[in-house]
Design an enzyme around this catalytic site. Structure first.
Site, PDB file in Angstrom:
ATOM      1  N   ASP A 101       0.854  -1.184   0.000  1.00  0.00           N
ATOM      2  CA  ASP A 101       0.000   0.000   0.000  1.00  0.00           C
ATOM      3  C   ASP A 101       0.897   1.244   0.000  1.00  0.00           C
ATOM      4  OD1 ASP A 101      -2.953   1.035   0.472  1.00  0.00           O
ATOM      5  OD2 ASP A 101      -1.769   2.007   2.038  1.00  0.00           O
ATOM      6  N   HIS A 294      -7.066  -6.348  -1.062  1.00  0.00           N
ATOM      7  CA  HIS A 294      -6.008  -5.358  -0.897  1.00  0.00           C
ATOM      8  C   HIS A 294      -5.002  -5.704   0.189  1.00  0.00           C
ATOM      9  CE1 HIS A 294      -4.051  -1.508  -1.216  1.00  0.00           C
ATOM     10  NE2 HIS A 294      -4.289  -1.230   0.047  1.00  0.00           N
TER      11      HIS A 294
END
Length: 316
Positions: A101, A294
């Site tokens: 991320d 994610h």
């Protein structure tokens, strides 16, 4: 996690909390938003068992690491500088840097700017892209117009903090679930600019199997103590980073690199593997995990560990 040691080090003008385990070549694990060192809980001991010194810091503004008041103190130059200082403080000369991320831009730029230190790079979810010809938020405003976009929502200090800190556990539960591969209700229409960050997210009746109540409680306590402002300030430096990065336009990451992404990651589609090789010519592999969202290393720890060890062993 009794074999994991917690320590604090001075680096780049702040005190940085980190955890470590193992001996051998250094691997630095950089988390994203809204996370902490704990996002790497499944990797630290696995890397240590494979002959590596695994170090996972709470990055600037997170957990038990210092959170400066000045928004401008969260530029990528500060964030990369923190990790460079960490490597030196650990008594090491080189490291492999891994980022997920927001940790991925830290990893990409650390490798680009300091190839003398970072001999390899692994990025998860966020690819390395060329510097655009205009400030990032200008492009976002042009694209989304009167519709909601979370990064633009984050730009005004205090707004997202108020929403997220109203009920920290609920905010984290919704965010972690909604961006995961378990959420099958993602998508739908656009929200108005006046919407909140959590308005499009789902509050699950049960946690997914990769996130226990204990895990959620740990994250919750960290953000109840530190707040969300530090992590949100990373987003508030996007245009600042764009200005500062002008001298590095067109540079490539030339070290061996690995890119990992979940099949259901919301960032999938930003850049194809072939496009990524334009900026990362020594990209050894693109690993895509079926059904994973994610939170790559948390949702699929075994697959992540296998990919990391395979890549790290190839460097030695």
């Amino acid at each position: 996690m009794t074999d994991i040691a917690h320590r604090v080090v001075d680096t780049n003008g702040i005190k940085m909390h980190y955890v470590e385990a193992g001996e051998g070549p250094l691997v630095v694990l950089c988390h994203g938003f809204p996370e902490s060192w704990y996002s790497w809980r499944h990797q630290i001991l696995a890397l240590a068992a494979s002959g590596y010194r695994a170090v996972a810091p709470d990055q600037r503004g997170y957990g038990r690491t210092d959170a400066p008041d000045d928004i401008a103190a969260y530029s990528l130059f500060h964030l990369v500088g923190d990790i460079v200082g960490l490597v030196h403080a650990l008594g090491e000369e080189t490291a492999v840097i891994v980022g997920h991320d927001w940790g991925a831009p830290v990893a990409w730029n650390a490798a680009m700017w300091r190839p003398d230190i970072f001999r390899g790079v692994v990025a998860m979810s966020v690819p390395l892209t060329d510097r655009p010809p205009y400030p990032p938020t200008a492009g976002m405003k042009a694209r989304f117009g009167d519709n909601f976009f979370y990064i633009l929502h984050f730009q005004t200090p205090g707004v997202a903090e108020h929403e997220l800190q109203k009920d920290v556990k609920r905010s984290l539960r919704m965010l972690l679930y909604s961006a995961s591969g378990n959420n099958t209700t993602r998508g739908g229409g656009s929200l108005p600019k006046s919407a909140g960050f959590l308005d499009s997210m789902t509050d699950p009746a049960e946690l997914p199997d990769w996130l226990s109540e204990g895990d959620l409680d740990y994250f919750t306590k960290e953000f109840q103590r530190a707040g969300f402002r530090g992590g949100l300030n990373w987003y508030r430096n996007l245009d600042h980073n764009w200005v500062l990065s002008a001298p590095f336009q067109g540079m490539k990451v030339t070290q061996p690199a690995l890119y990992i992404i979940g099949e259901r990651d919301v960032t999938r589609g930003f850049l194809s593997g072939d496009q990524l090789r334009d900026t990362v010519p020594n990209l050894t592999e693109v690993v895509t995990f079926p059904g994973i969202g994610h939170w790559t290393q948390q949702e699929n720890p075994q697959g992540t560990n296998e990919a990391l060890v395979k890549f790290l062993d190839s460097l030695d």
